[in-house]
Design an enzyme around this catalytic site. Structure first.
Site, PDB file in Angstrom:
ATOM      1  N   ARG A 114      13.236  15.588  28.055  1.00  0.00           N
ATOM      2  CA  ARG A 114      14.193  15.121  27.049  1.00  0.00           C
ATOM      3  C   ARG A 114      14.119  13.595  27.016  1.00  0.00           C
ATOM      4  O   ARG A 114      13.436  12.982  27.824  1.00  0.00           O
ATOM      5  CB  ARG A 114      15.609  15.604  27.362  1.00  0.00           C
ATOM      6  N   ASN A 152      23.013  10.986  23.748  1.00  0.00           N
ATOM      7  CA  ASN A 152      23.477  11.325  25.092  1.00  0.00           C
ATOM      8  C   ASN A 152      22.865  10.367  26.096  1.00  0.00           C
ATOM      9  O   ASN A 152      21.639  10.264  26.199  1.00  0.00           O
ATOM     10  CB  ASN A 152      23.041  12.754  25.452  1.00  0.00           C
ATOM     11  N   GLU A 153      23.718   9.653  26.809  1.00  0.00           N
ATOM     12  CA  GLU A 153      23.254   8.768  27.880  1.00  0.00           C
ATOM     13  C   GLU A 153      22.018   7.971  27.456  1.00  0.00           C
ATOM     14  O   GLU A 153      20.930   8.134  28.012  1.00  0.00           O
ATOM     15  CB  GLU A 153      22.939   9.555  29.157  1.00  0.00           C
ATOM     16  N   GLU A 305      31.577  13.889  31.368  1.00  0.00           N
ATOM     17  CA  GLU A 305      30.868  14.876  32.193  1.00  0.00           C
ATOM     18  C   GLU A 305      31.189  14.648  33.655  1.00  0.00           C
ATOM     19  O   GLU A 305      31.230  13.502  34.124  1.00  0.00           O
ATOM     20  CB  GLU A 305      29.344  14.701  32.054  1.00  0.00           C
ATOM     21  N   TRP A 313      19.925  17.349  41.003  1.00  0.00           N
ATOM     22  CA  TRP A 313      18.968  16.254  40.967  1.00  0.00           C
ATOM     23  C   TRP A 313      18.982  15.381  42.207  1.00  0.00           C
ATOM     24  O   TRP A 313      18.278  14.377  42.256  1.00  0.00           O
ATOM     25  CB  TRP A 313      19.151  15.418  39.698  1.00  0.00           C
ATOM     26  N   GLU A 353      17.926  22.915  34.321  1.00  0.00           N
ATOM     27  CA  GLU A 353      19.228  22.725  34.971  1.00  0.00           C
ATOM     28  C   GLU A 353      19.865  24.041  35.388  1.00  0.00           C
ATOM     29  O   GLU A 353      21.087  24.140  35.511  1.00  0.00           O
ATOM     30  CB  GLU A 353      20.131  21.892  34.045  1.00  0.00           C
ATOM     31  N   LYS A 354      19.019  25.047  35.655  1.00  0.00           N
ATOM     32  CA  LYS A 354      19.598  26.352  36.020  1.00  0.00           C
ATOM     33  C   LYS A 354      20.252  26.325  37.390  1.00  0.00           C
ATOM     34  O   LYS A 354      21.046  27.204  37.721  1.00  0.00           O
ATOM     35  CB  LYS A 354      18.541  27.454  35.924  1.00  0.00           C
ATOM     36  N   PHE A 355      19.931  25.314  38.216  1.00  0.00           N
ATOM     37  CA  PHE A 355      20.598  25.187  39.515  1.00  0.00           C
ATOM     38  C   PHE A 355      21.760  24.195  39.475  1.00  0.00           C
ATOM     39  O   PHE A 355      22.337  23.870  40.497  1.00  0.00           O
ATOM     40  CB  PHE A 355      19.599  24.761  40.595  1.00  0.00           C
ATOM     41  N   HIS A 356      22.048  23.674  38.287  1.00  0.00           N
ATOM     42  CA  HIS A 356      23.189  22.761  38.128  1.00  0.00           C
ATOM     43  C   HIS A 356      24.424  23.606  37.850  1.00  0.00           C
ATOM     44  O   HIS A 356      24.386  24.528  37.050  1.00  0.00           O
ATOM     45  CB  HIS A 356      22.921  21.810  36.962  1.00  0.00           C
TER      46      HIS A 356
HETATM   47  C1  GAL Z   1      23.829  14.062  32.624  1.00  0.00           C
HETATM   48  C2  GAL Z   1      23.421  14.572  31.263  1.00  0.00           C
HETATM   49  C3  GAL Z   1      23.647  16.054  31.128  1.00  0.00           C
HETATM   50  C4  GAL Z   1      23.145  16.782  32.336  1.00  0.00           C
HETATM   51  C5  GAL Z   1      23.802  16.213  33.557  1.00  0.00           C
HETATM   52  C6  GAL Z   1      23.393  16.882  34.834  1.00  0.00           C
HETATM   53  O1  GAL Z   1      23.149  12.919  32.948  1.00  0.00           O
HETATM   54  O2  GAL Z   1      24.098  13.892  30.251  1.00  0.00           O
HETATM   55  O3  GAL Z   1      22.992  16.494  29.977  1.00  0.00           O
HETATM   56  O4  GAL Z   1      21.760  16.638  32.425  1.00  0.00           O
HETATM   57  O5  GAL Z   1      23.473  14.859  33.675  1.00  0.00           O
HETATM   58  O6  GAL Z   1      24.021  16.302  35.956  1.00  0.00           O
END
Ligand code: GAL
Length: 656
Positions: A114, A152-153, A305, A313, A353-356
């Site tokens: 992304r 986004n960010e 968020e 991560w 991000e399936k482990f998030h």
């Molecule tokens: C942020 C992002 C989200 C998601 C999240 C995961 O930086 O805006 O889309 O990736 O981190 O922690």
């Protein structure tokens, strides 16, 4: 100008990023049911939906989003609608390879992840504007819409050819002539003089050290280009919906954006915040980012968020232990948030991000995460009428500036051990531990009202900023200033004497002879048991200081490590945490600034917002806190007189 209150309407916005396109449509009504049960009143839609919304160039598919917007509206859930421009569809890069950014080594960042867009690409900007226009036209009148979320960010860089063209244009605007650029960049050094604008390029891979002012300007330029992308989209949505507030979510303490400047362009300031649940200083990290965001917003702000559990991560990703999610969410509210949101609603089953974590984990409705989210939803609903819109009281300002960070954080400097964000953290943490609530400010901001101003480190200070600090002290405020401050001017040119002369006079320093950085673990012993870390300085005082703490032993024996002249303090080293805390507490007391509550047990945070007193126990053991008089706890609906006991990760929101 619309603001956060237009979206909250006396509620605390509670919800998160919702990515329903990852799920079969049958899941959606179930999502809405679970949202309503948990008290969710806001979701952010469409952040990464570009390829779903525009599967082929110019071909739109809005049917699924229409159905979702209607469904959410029927469920009483408001929508923060995102422009999907952070992740262009593969067709864009395929059709226009020039939309892909290049790093300093010339390597292309491809789709498949992304944020693979160049802020300077004309094709990217055109397509981003078109999808934004289409979204705004279609949903501007939808009753579910409460806010716009741009991109986004924003965090990309580009060193490619289009970026080079725009960099030249940006430099022409800044300097006017090549002569002025050559002077600002100090190009007499190493034969770098420019004779034609076409010769100027971004700081690409070079054989050896690159020109520091070129690098500094490139960082300024990058922040400005990203902001141009953001405001272009903002202007489109504003044209359709002038009454709907607009935000873009910041990353916390992120070096790539001058967030002071950006915040001026937003209706709502929002941030993403992910302290590590295993970090013993996680709560302080949260407090720092919250204070900074509130200061940028100059009032209530939005936690866009956070994670309900683990992120994916870090090297090792821990979930939040029971109670921590609630505690850190209440901390954000205490420090001014009127919105508590997450990434993301439902934990993904596929993708990177399936482990998030999500508010609904893989364990579903019965999972601990959702159950705790539900409890938090009820807590927030209970306190919302009393708290939203309330101001956080702070008499202390911590000064922070991106340009100084960008200039100081470069190659070839006295010590690579000095990490600007870590220095900032050390100072803010010391103030946190001393029970003092702090705002942040830029060194050239109006500082009226702050009886104590601290400067952890501002390597670069403009003349206007130096004058501002000096005038503030002359006006009766107390200033405590850390090492390596006031060294360079706006072009990263070292000031005569290696520290601005106005500051040297303020602190009682005649000559700064040499910097003596310390190795990791090394300590600079000082009088009275103070031990300095990271840095020390060979200073010659001018004899006007009222108080000094001298170095003991070593090359600097007898020279001042700390000076105080009237209300101005200079710390030529970073004292170990306890001493820094004691020193700042003393300066605060001298300035007449009191902690929120006296005698707080370790690990308990107290913050006043409006007429409410928030107490937050960051420890795993119960604690008892002494209180002045009788208070009503909005969370438990009980009354506490003279003291209150908070359980593990416990909190109280007290009304007098
Ligand atoms: C942020 C992002 C989200 C998601 C999240 C995961 O930086 O805006 O889309 O990736 O981190 O922690």
């Amino acid at each position: 100008m619309p603001g956060l209150s237009d979206a909250t309407r006396r509620r605390i916005l509670f919800g998160g990023d919702y990515n329903p396109e990852q799920w079969p449509e049958e899941t959606w009504p179930e999502d809405v049911r679970l949202m309503k049960t948990a008290g969710v009143n806001s979701v952010t839609l469409g952040v990464f939906s570009w390829s779903k919304l525009e599967p082929r160039p110019g071909v739109h598919d809005f049917g699924w989003l229409d159905r979702l917007m209607d469904l959410l509206h029927e469920g009483g859930i408001g929508v923060v609608l995102a422009t999907p421009t952070a992740s262009p569809p593969p067709w864009l890069g395929h059709l226009h390879p020039d939309t892909l950014p290049r790093d300093a080594d010339g390597r292309t960042e491809w789709w498949g992840g992304r944020q693979h867009f160049s802020h300077s690409s004309t094709a990217y900007r055109r397509h981003a504007a078109a999808i934004t226009e289409a979204l705004a036209a279609r949903y501007g009148g939808h009753p579910a819409l409460t806010m716009w979320h741009i991109n986004n960010e924003y965090c990309t860089y580009d060193h490619g050819d289009e970026a080079a063209t725009r960099f030249r244009r940006w430099l022409r605007d800044r300097y006017g002539t090549l002569d002025a650029l050559n002077t600002a960049w100090g190009t007499a050094f190493w034969s770098q003089g420019y004779g034609d604008w076409a010769e100027v390029v971004p700081p690409r891979r070079a054989h050896y050290l690159r020109n520091p002012t070129q690098v500094l300007d490139f960082r300024r330029f990058t922040s400005d280009m990203l902001l141009e992308c953001c405001t272009a989209e903002r202007d489109i949505v504003r044209r359709h919906t002038p009454h709907i507030p607009v935000t873009t979510n910041f990353m916390p303490l992120w070096s790539g954006q001058d967030a002071w400047r950006w915040a001026e362009e937003e209706d709502v300031v929002s941030v993403d915040l992910y302290p590590d649940p295993r970090d013993p200083f996680g709560a302080q990290e949260g407090a720092l980012v919250q204070d900074m965001t509130r200061s940028q917003a100059r009032g209530p702000w939005m936690l866009m968020e956070q994670a309900a559990g683990a992120v994916n991560w870090r090297g090792v990703n821990h979930p939040k232990p029971r109670g921590l999610n609630r505690l850190w969410s209440l901390q954000a509210v205490a420090r001014g948030a009127d919105a508590v949101c997450y990434f993301q609603w439902r934990q993904s089953r596929q993708g990177a991000e399936k482990f998030h974590s999500g508010m609904v984990s893989h364990a579903g409705e019965r999972g601990r995460t959702y159950q705790e989210v539900k409890q938090l939803g009820a807590d927030l609903a209970r306190i919302a009428p009393h708290v939203t819109g309330g101001a956080v009281a702070a008499d202390v300002a911590v000064l922070h500036d991106w340009h100084s960070w960008w200039a100081g954080d470069q190659e070839a400097r006295p010590s690579r051990e000095v990490d600007y964000p870590d220095v900032l953290r050390a100072w803010h943490r010391a103030l946190w531990q001393a029970g003092l609530t702090t705002d942040f400010a830029r060194p050239d901001h109006d500082l009226t009202g702050y009886r104590l101003v601290v400067v952890p480190q501002l390597y670069l200070l403009t003349d206007a900023a130096v004058d501002n600090l000096v005038a503030h002290v002359r006006g009766g405020a107390t200033l405590v200033c850390g090492f390596l401050t006031g060294v360079a001017d706006q072009d990263d040119r070292i000031r005569p004497g290696a520290m601005d002369v106005r500051l040297r006079e303020l602190f009682g320093i005649r000559t700064l002879h040499e910097w003596w950085p310390l190795r990791p673990g090394e300590r600079a012993e000082c009088e009275g048991g103070l031990r300095g870390t990271l840095w020390s300085e060979e200073l010659e005082p001018d004899g006007t200081a009222d108080e000094t703490i001298a170095y003991r032993g070593g090359e600097l024996d007898g020279l001042p490590a700390v000076l105080r002249k009237g209300r101005a303090w200079y710390l030529s080293t970073l004292p170990e945490p306890d001493r820094l805390r004691a020193l700042l507490a003393r300066a605060a007391a001298d300035a007449g600034v009191r902690p929120v509550l006296d005698g707080l047990p370790d690990g308990v945070e107290a913050v006043r917002r409006g007429d409410l007193l928030f107490l937050l126990n960051h420890g795993r053991e119960p604690v008892t806190v002494d209180l002045p008089g009788t208070h009503h706890d909005l969370l438990t609906q009980t009354t506490a007189t003279d003291r209150i006991t908070l359980g593990r990760y416990g909190a109280a929101v007290l009304k007098p």
